[in-house]
Design a protein around this motif. Structure first.
Motif, PDB file in Angstrom:
ATOM      1  N   ALA A 139      -2.045  -0.148 -11.322  1.00 21.33           N
ATOM      2  CA  ALA A 139      -2.169  -1.497 -11.867  1.00 21.33           C
ATOM      3  C   ALA A 139      -0.838  -2.227 -11.823  1.00 21.33           C
ATOM      4  CB  ALA A 139      -2.676  -1.438 -13.302  1.00 21.33           C
ATOM      5  N   GLY A 140       0.261  -1.478 -11.873  1.00 16.83           N
ATOM      6  CA  GLY A 140       1.585  -2.088 -11.875  1.00 16.83           C
ATOM      7  C   GLY A 140       2.020  -2.593 -10.521  1.00 16.83           C
ATOM      8  N   GLY A 141       1.283  -2.280  -9.459  1.00 11.81           N
ATOM      9  CA  GLY A 141       1.682  -2.729  -8.129  1.00 11.81           C
ATOM     10  C   GLY A 141       2.948  -2.044  -7.702  1.00 11.81           C
ATOM     11  N   GLY A 142       3.960  -2.792  -7.493  1.00 14.70           N
ATOM     12  CA  GLY A 142       5.232  -2.187  -7.149  1.00 14.70           C
ATOM     13  C   GLY A 142       6.078  -3.079  -6.281  1.00 14.70           C
ATOM     14  N   GLY A 143       7.218  -3.414  -6.787  1.00 13.43           N
ATOM     15  CA  GLY A 143       8.191  -4.104  -5.967  1.00 13.43           C
ATOM     16  C   GLY A 143       8.138  -5.609  -6.063  1.00 13.43           C
ATOM     17  N   LYS A 144       9.081  -6.222  -5.327  1.00 14.83           N
ATOM     18  CA  LYS A 144       9.227  -7.664  -5.288  1.00 14.83           C
ATOM     19  C   LYS A 144       9.159  -8.106  -3.843  1.00 14.83           C
ATOM     20  CE  LYS A 144      12.302  -7.462  -9.235  1.00 14.83           C
ATOM     21  NZ  LYS A 144      12.639  -6.081  -9.414  1.00 14.83           N
ATOM     22  N   LYS A 145       8.973  -9.385  -3.642  1.00 13.59           N
ATOM     23  CA  LYS A 145       8.972  -9.895  -2.273  1.00 13.59           C
ATOM     24  C   LYS A 145      10.283  -9.554  -1.588  1.00 13.59           C
ATOM     25  CE  LYS A 145       5.718 -13.613  -2.262  1.00 13.59           C
ATOM     26  NZ  LYS A 145       5.477 -14.983  -1.897  1.00 13.59           N
ATOM     27  N   GLY A 146      10.172  -9.225  -0.309  1.00 13.71           N
ATOM     28  CA  GLY A 146      11.358  -8.941   0.461  1.00 13.71           C
ATOM     29  C   GLY A 146      11.776  -7.476   0.433  1.00 13.71           C
ATOM     30  N   LYS A 147      11.074  -6.666  -0.312  1.00 14.16           N
ATOM     31  CA  LYS A 147      11.396  -5.241  -0.365  1.00 14.16           C
ATOM     32  C   LYS A 147      10.191  -4.455   0.117  1.00 14.16           C
ATOM     33  CE  LYS A 147      14.777  -5.598  -4.005  1.00 14.16           C
ATOM     34  NZ  LYS A 147      15.276  -5.056  -5.230  1.00 14.16           N
ATOM     35  N   VAL A 148      10.405  -3.192   0.435  1.00 16.11           N
ATOM     36  CA  VAL A 148       9.310  -2.360   0.941  1.00 16.11           C
ATOM     37  C   VAL A 148       8.156  -2.322  -0.046  1.00 16.11           C
ATOM     38  CG1 VAL A 148       8.671  -0.011   1.572  1.00 16.11           C
ATOM     39  CG2 VAL A 148      10.767  -0.996   2.444  1.00 16.11           C
ATOM     40  N   GLY A 149       8.444  -2.313  -1.316  1.00 16.23           N
ATOM     41  CA  GLY A 149       7.386  -2.248  -2.317  1.00 16.23           C
ATOM     42  C   GLY A 149       6.713  -3.572  -2.567  1.00 16.23           C
ATOM     43  N   GLY A 150       7.186  -4.643  -1.955  1.00 14.08           N
ATOM     44  CA  GLY A 150       6.646  -5.971  -2.226  1.00 14.08           C
ATOM     45  C   GLY A 150       5.636  -6.392  -1.196  1.00 14.08           C
ATOM     46  N   THR A 151       5.563  -7.694  -0.985  1.00 20.86           N
ATOM     47  CA  THR A 151       4.545  -8.242  -0.105  1.00 20.86           C
ATOM     48  C   THR A 151       5.035  -8.490   1.297  1.00 20.86           C
ATOM     49  OG1 THR A 151       5.100 -10.441  -0.885  1.00 20.86           O
ATOM     50  CG2 THR A 151       3.278  -9.299  -1.994  1.00 20.86           C
TER      51      THR A 151
ATOM     52  N   SER B 285      15.413   0.802  -1.693  1.00 21.72           N
ATOM     53  CA  SER B 285      16.106   1.050  -2.960  1.00 21.72           C
ATOM     54  C   SER B 285      15.278   0.548  -4.135  1.00 21.72           C
ATOM     55  CB  SER B 285      17.484   0.370  -2.956  1.00 21.72           C
ATOM     56  OG  SER B 285      17.328  -1.029  -2.849  1.00 21.72           O
ATOM     57  N   ASP B 286      14.094  -0.002  -3.854  1.00 19.21           N
ATOM     58  CA  ASP B 286      13.230  -0.535  -4.908  1.00 19.21           C
ATOM     59  C   ASP B 286      12.663   0.612  -5.754  1.00 19.21           C
ATOM     60  OD1 ASP B 286      11.663  -2.723  -6.161  1.00 19.21           O
ATOM     61  OD2 ASP B 286       9.975  -1.570  -5.326  1.00 19.21           O
TER      62      ASP B 286
END
Length: 188
Positions: A169-181, A28-29
């Motif tokens: 450059a914006g990366g994407g997402g937060k920790k704990g989500k598919v878009g994160g780390t 849902s990210d």
């Protein structure tokens, strides 16, 4: 012209809709969703549309296909596309065979939350930016003999490439989500 653009954008919207449905099942990210949709769309356009130009540039003027009509429209803002200009032909070929598949691979890596996606996003986006700089550099060097800097096609090309770099450059997402780390694969 309107019919050609309607058909073209219908296919783009279908590709974006399928990409949206696929990634929505995974996360849902918002950042991850947008990145995935962006790279699927880029891959579709680079591989299919620019690939078509790369392999048929010598016959586009006489062709009656939807893709040839798209390129004829584009050539109204940059005549190099109807003259088989060596730089444009090589640049579009490179984009089709390299950035197209790499964009799809990048979308795959985003979908499966692979850390290597960040490097690939950056590589593809800066590669596209480099192509844009060469594209404009050659036209500036020729004093805009083939294109008008105010033409809509040229502006759309600049926006596409600039957005690609901004997205990477914006990366994407937060920790704990598919878009994160790391973290879970499905977030509600």
């Amino acid at each position: 012209m309107l019919e050609t653009l309607t058909i073209f954008f219908s296919f783009v919207i279908v590709a974006m809709t399928i990409a949206t449905i696929l990634i929505s099942r995974k996360t849902s990210d918002t950042n991850t969703r947008l990145l995935f949709i962006w790279f699927v769309t880029c891959g579709f356009i680079h591989f299919i549309v620019e690939g078509y130009f790369s392999f048929t540039n010598g016959t586009i003027a006489g062709d009656q296909t939807v893709l040839s009509a798209v390129w004829k429209e584009y050539a109204m803002s940059d005549s190099r596309y109807m003259t088989s200009d060596p730089f444009v032909t090589v640049m579009e070929g490179f984009t089709a065979v390299l950035w197209g598949p790499l964009s799809i691979i990048c979308a795959y890596l985003i979908y499966h939350n692979k850390p290597s996606r960040h490097l690939l996003q950056t590589l593809v986006s800066f590669g596209q930016l480099y192509g844009l700089l060469l594209y404009y550099g050659t036209e500036i060097f020729d004093k805009f003999d083939h294109a008008s800097p105010a033409s809509s096609g040229v502006i759309l090309e600049a926006l596409e490439e600039s957005a690609a770099v901004a997205v990477a450059a914006g990366g994407g997402g937060k920790k704990g989500k598919v878009g994160g780390t790391g973290g879970s694969k499905k977030v509600n």
